[in-house]
Every structure is written in structure tokens, then in C-alpha cells.
Design a protein around this motif. Structure first.
Motif, short mmCIF file in Angstrom:
data_model
loop_
_atom_site.label_atom_id
_atom_site.label_comp_id
_atom_site.label_asym_id
_atom_site.label_seq_id
_atom_site.Cartn_x
_atom_site.Cartn_y
_atom_site.Cartn_z
N GLN A 1 -19.59 35.11 6.96
CA GLN A 1 -19.48 35.25 8.42
C GLN A 1 -19.61 36.70 8.82
O GLN A 1 -20.30 37.05 9.78
N SER B 1 -21.20 39.69 7.58
CA SER B 1 -22.19 40.14 6.60
C SER B 1 -22.31 41.65 6.64
O SER B 1 -23.13 42.21 7.37
N GLN C 1 -26.75 39.54 9.95
CA GLN C 1 -26.69 38.20 9.38
C GLN C 1 -28.05 37.78 8.81
O GLN C 1 -28.13 37.17 7.74
N ALA D 1 -22.58 30.94 8.28
CA ALA D 1 -23.79 31.73 8.06
C ALA D 1 -24.56 32.03 9.33
O ALA D 1 -25.35 32.98 9.37
N THR D 2 -24.41 31.24 10.37
CA THR D 2 -25.17 31.47 11.61
C THR D 2 -24.26 31.83 12.78
O THR D 2 -24.68 31.79 13.93
#
Length: 614
Positions: free
Chosen positions: A443, A445, A510, A530-531
Motif C-alpha cells: 500500500q 510503495s 505505486q 496494490a491500487t
């Protein structure tokens, strides 16, 4: 010539690696001495020779005075010219050569390489520490110790040779000279040596702890200052300039007080030494003059004895300061050892094999981990993930999702139970081989303070330029990367991203992190929100990419935004460290349990953190 001395010892040479370095100061320092043994022996011998040469010069000055007092001017050169010539050659050539080699070994061989070797080995050791070890300390303080301790060890090594060896030889030589001249001249010198050693012992016993306290206080300042600078966005956003200044000022006041205590010791030492040296000069000179008056000493002896004590007077200040510096340096090393000499907290078994990856089956059996607190984390979790299966992992904050990921990556060893990959307990295989098989997008990055290219290639350093660019394109990052330019004029993939990627937006970071994982192409994939940093348009574009990346991989995806995992093969709901529910999206909605309530109560697609709101 310099290159010869500079390359006598390779500080980066292979060496036996230990998981538990010596915990005491001298054994710790001696563990680094082995490659320098030959250099140390020769340097010590040369340093003693240099000190002996200085004493011989003083003795020869006395002889010269006696020659001038009694010799005939007309025959002086005829009788002693050869002697004077040899003395001049000794001073100009032999003395210079011996001193030059001594200085080259000390300055060009030992000082650049000894500190470098300690710093390299310390950094190598610290990098092996588990993630939890770093989470319990300031990065700034760790870095400060890595930088300060080797430099202090260098200073200590320098003082041992430049002061201790030189001083020991000089004092012994002075006693021998006095004894040969008249044994009575030894008496004030012996008394002075006893008092001088007593003063040195008093100073060292107090300066050591004081220096360690000062070093700890300086490290604390560094830790707090770096913490403020690393989080400067938060400092500015909350307008806490004054609070951060006060936070650092507290440690600066403490450091100032510790330095006061250290300097009081130095001042007392300096005043006492001045008195002792004065007593030595008066007593030896007076005794030498009295012996001359009794006809038992020559003028040359009086001159040599006076020159010798004046030489000792000047040298003792230097020696005492050198010894104080030595103790201070050892105090800094001792403080640094609190980090760089700690045993490795999580190690591989001596005979641990590489992970033999076959199909990516993950079995979690009765897993428990509470970070030593007895509660929180994971409690008796059992879960099986089939090869190539894609599961979504959800739960409120504190349900155990992050803990499970850290255990799967073996950032910690579990307190109970085990994790198997293709039937192999991950605590029994090499950590590096495990992590090479796992790709992860987090989350938050954070990126390395290097170029975009370096950050993406971190996933697979041997990848080609074309493979790297292809990964960036799949992560929807290529187009914005081409627009980047840093203050140094570097552009595109060569642009520097700043510390933790601070020069980029969250979404850009990200996408670069995602490109890095795409390039790594590990068979097990972990997606931790991740997004979450992407806007809706980019997220929609990347979602299809993500599902393409997941093909053929075993996937664990953590999400608060449930829409991002609705298409997973299975969704696992964690609650209080256990599996509360599992099934497909439709099955869990039909069941009307926790997941259904999460889905219903979502606002903006996120899980409510408060159980009372469900």
C-alpha cells in the motif's frame, strides 16, 4: 608508491561471517585486526624506532655540547668530521626513510582500510537483521552508528600507534638514558611516571563513560533530526515546526550536559598535568645542575637532561590528549556496538536448503504470532491456498492481515504453528530463496533514492532495457516516466525519484512499484492494497493488467476496497487473528455474515474499522 601501501590490505576481502559478533569492546575490535597483523607488527617496530631516534638525537646533543666545550677549534673537524657527516646522513636519510615508511603504513595502509573494513562489515551485518529489528530503532541513529563507530575505531588505532607505542618507547628510553648518565637522575623521573600514570588512569576511568554518554546523546540527536527530515511533509502539514524543534532541543540539551561533564574531566586533567610537568622540569634540571656543581656531571649531561624533560613536557600533553581521544573513540565504538554488534535475530539453519518451488501450494497450519505481547496478531490460523489460486484477504484493522504477510515473507518466525510452501516449512529454507519466489506490491510503495531505472530493475537486475520498459508499460507507468526531470537535469528513466520516492505522486510510486514486481515475475504474488493510491481511471486500466499478471501465479490480495477482490477465486475474512469466513464473493453475500455486512456498510468501497458500525 602510494598505491603500493594503499593496496596492502583489501578491506572488502571475504571473511568468516558470524551471526553473533563479540559483545565486548576489545574482542570486537580485535576481530577486525587479523588482516592487518603483519602491517601492525611492522608499524609498531618502526614507531619504536622513530621514538628511539628522537632520544638518540637528544643524547647526541649532549655529546655535541661536551665536544664543543672541550675540543680544539682547529682540530674539531679533523677529529670528528666523519662522525658529524654520518650523524647528518642519519638525520637526513635514515630518519626520514624510517619515519616515511612508518607514516605510509599508518596513514595510507591502516587508516583508510581499517575503518572502511569495519564500516563495510558492520553494514553487511546490519543488513542481515530481520525487519522487526529495524522497526524498533531510528534509521538515522543506525546510520549514525555505522558511520561513527568505524571512524572512532580508526582514531583509536591511530592513537595506539602514534601515541602509545611512541610514548612507551620514549619513557623507557628516557629512563635508560638517565640511568647511564647518573642513576640519581632516574628518581624524579620514576616519581613523575608514577604520578603521570595515576593521572592517566583517573582520566581514563572517568572519560570512558563520559564519552560513551556523549556519543549516545549525539546519536539520539541524529535519530530525532533525521526522523523530522524524513517526515517533513507531516511536519509542514500539521504546522509543527516548533514542536519538532523542541523535540530535538531536548536531546541537544542532554548532549550539552554530557559534554560539560566530559570537558570538566579534561580541564582537571590538564591543570594537574601542567603542575606535574613543572615539577619534573624543576627537579631534573636542579638535580643535574647540582651534580655538575659537585663535578659529577658534564655540561653536556645537564643540557641533555634539560632537553629530555622539556621534550617529555611537550610530549605528555600530546600523550594525555591522545589517550583521552583514544578513550573517547573507544566510547564511541562501544556505543556503536549497541547496534552493529547485536546478534542476528532471525537466521537460517546451517544446512538450510533453497526453497524447491514446484507449484505454489501454501499451507498455513495452526499459525500464531503476537509479537511477544500475548495478544493481537494471529491466533491459531489455519488456511490452505491451492497452486495458482487467487484469494482475497480482508478484515478490519488489526485482524492479522499484515502479520500473515510478514510471516509468509519470513520477516518474523511464528511463535506457534508453521507455514508450508510445496510441503516445505519456510523456517527451514534459506530466506533469500523464499523471498525470490514472492513478489509484493504494498500500500505504501516506498522507492529507493535512485533513478527510476534502478528502482524498476530492483525486481530483476539482469533484465534488459526492453524488458524493463515492457514492465513499465504494463504498469501504465511508461508515459509519465518519460515526462520526469530532476533538478540535476536527468530525465525519463534516469531521473532520481528522491528519498522514498518523495518527488513522485502516490499513484506514480505505486505504478513504478508494480512495474518492479511485474519485472520480477515471481510465482507467488502478494498485493497489499496494490491500487489504493491510484485514481479511478488508472485503477481501472491497471486492474486488467493485474489480472493478467496473476495468471499462473498463487495470489494473496489484501484489500479494504472490496470491489478490487470481488473476482478472486476465494475470499477469506479474518477476524481476531482467525479465519471467520471464506468462499466466493457470491457465496459470502448469500451467507449474510461478516463479509455481507462489510459489503453493505462500505462507504466509498472501504471496510468500516469500527465493529459497532457493522
Amino acid at each position: 608508491m602510494f598505491r603500493f601501501f594503499e593496496t596492502l590490505v583489501d578491506p572488502f576481502a571475504d571473511h568468516p561471517v558470524t551471526d553473533a559478533p563479540p559483545s565486548r569492546l576489545w574482542p570486537f575490535l580485535l576481530s577486525f585486526v587479523r588482516p592487518f597483523r603483519g602491517v601492525i607488527i611492522v608499524t609498531a617496530a618502526l614507531k619504536c624506532a622513530v621514538a628511539a631516534f628522537e632520544l638518540v638525537l637528544i643524547w647526541y646533543m649532549g655529546r655535541l655540547v661536551d665536544l664543543l666545550a672541550h675540543a680544539d677549534r682547529a682540530t674539531l673537524l679533523a677529529n670528528h668530521g666523519t662522525e658529524f657527516l654520518l650523524a647528518a646522513i642519519a638525520v637526513l636519510v635514515v630518519r626520514t626513510l624510517v619515519s616515511g615508511i612508518d607514516m605510509a603504513l599508518l596513514h595510507n595502509t591502516m587508516l583508510p582500510n581499517f575503518g572502511t573494513m569495519i564500516r563495510w562489515r558492520a553494514h553487511k551485518h546490519v543488513l542481515r537483521q530481520p525487519v522487526g529489528w529495524f522497526e524498533n530503532d531510528f534509521a538515522g541513529r543506525l546510520a549514525n552508528r555505522i558511520m561513527q563507530a568505524p571512524s572512532a575505531a580508526n582514531d583509536a588505532m591511530f592513537q595506539i600507534f602514534d601515541a602509545v607505542a611512541f610514548a612507551t618507547t620514549t619513557l623507557i628510553g628516557a629512563l635508560v638514558m638517565m640511568a647511564q648518565a647518573d642513576w640519581r637522575l632516574m628518581l624524579p623521573l620514576l616519581a613523575w611516571i608514577s604520578l603521570y600514570l595515576g593521572l592517566m588512569r583517573w582520566t581514563i576511568r572517568r572519560a570512558g563513560p563520559a564519552s560513551t554518554a556523549s556519543s549516545e546523546a549525539r546519536s539520539a540527536i541524529t535519530g530525532r533530526v533525521v526522523d523530522s527530515y524524513s517526515n517533513i511533509h507531516s511536519v509542514k502539514m500539521f504546522a509543527h515546526h516548533d514542536r519538532e524543534l523542541a523535540y530535538a532541543t531536548d536531546t541537544m540539551r542532554t548532549a550539552r550536559e554530557t559534554l560539560f561533564r566530559e570537558m570538566r574531566i579534561i580541564t582537571r586533567m590538564d591543570v594537574t598535568l601542567t603542575f606535574l610537568n613543572g615539577a619534573l622540569i624543576v627537579s631534573v634540571t636542579a638535580l643535574a645542575v647540582w651534580l655538575w656543581m659537585q663535578g659529577e656531571a658534564t655540561v653536556g649531561l645537564v643540557a641533555a637532561a634539560t632537553a629530555l624533560v622539556l621534550r617529555l613536557n611537550n610530549m605528555t600533553y600530546w600523550i594525555m590528549w591522545a589517550m583521552t581521544t583514544l578513550v573517547q573513540s573507544l566510547g564511541v565504538v562501544a556505543e556503536g556496538m549497541q547496534s552493529i554488534a547485536q546478534p542476528i535475530g532471525l537466521i537460517d539453519r546451517p544446512d538450510a536448503p533453497d526453497l524447491a518451488f514446484r507449484e505454489g501450494r501454501i499451507a498455513i497450519e495452526d499459525l500464531s504470532h503476537h509479537y511477544g505481547r500475548g495478544q493481537g496478531g494471529i491466533d491459531g490460523l489455519t488456511l490452505a491456498v491451492r497452486p495458482g489460486e487467487k484469494i482475497g484477504l480482508i478484515g478490519r484493522s488489526g485482524a492479522g492481515k499484515t502479520t500473515l504477510v510478514k510471516l509468509l515473507l519470513r520477516f518474523y518466525d511464528p511463535e506457534g504453528g508453521r507455514i508450508l510452501i510445496d510441503g516445505q516449512d519456510i523456517t527451514r529454507v534459506r530466506q533469500d530463496s523464499l523471498r525470490r519466489r514472492i513478489g509484493m506490491v504494498q500500500q505504501d510503495s516506498s522507492l529507493l533514492h535512485r533513478s527510476v531505472r534502478d528502482n524498476i530493475l530492483y525486481g530483476r537486475p539482469d533484465a534488459s532495457e526492453e524488458e524493463m520498459i515492457a514492465a513499465a508499460k504494463r504498469a501504465e507507468a511508461h508515459d509519465f516516466i518519460l515526462t520526469l526531470r530532476d533538478p540535476g537535469g536527468r530525465a525519463g528513466y534516469d531521473a532520481q525519484v528522491g528519498e522514498r520516492g518523495v518527488k513522485l505522486s502516490g499513484g506514480q510510486r505505486q505504478r513504478i512499484a508494480l512495474a518492479r514486481v511485474i519485472l520480477k515475475d515471481a510465482p507467488i504474488l502478494i498485493l497489499d492494497e496494490a491500487t489504493s493510491a491510484l485514481d479511478s481511471e488508472v485503477e481501472a486500466a491497471i486492474q486488467s493488467t493485474l489480472y493478467g499478471v496473476m495468471e499462473g501465479k498463487t495470489v494473496i490480495a489484501i484489500a479494504h476496497r472490496l470491489s478490487t477482490i470481488a473476482r478472486m477465486d476465494r475470499i477469506v475474512v479474518l477476524d481476531d487473528g482467525r479465519v471467520a469466513e471464506e468462499g466466493t464473493h457470491d457465496d459470502l453475500l448469500a451467507r449474510g455474515g461478516l463479509y455481507a455486512r462489510f459489503w453493505t456498510r462500505q462507504s466509498g468501497g472501504f471496510i468500516a474499522a469500527d465493529p459497532d458500525q457493522i
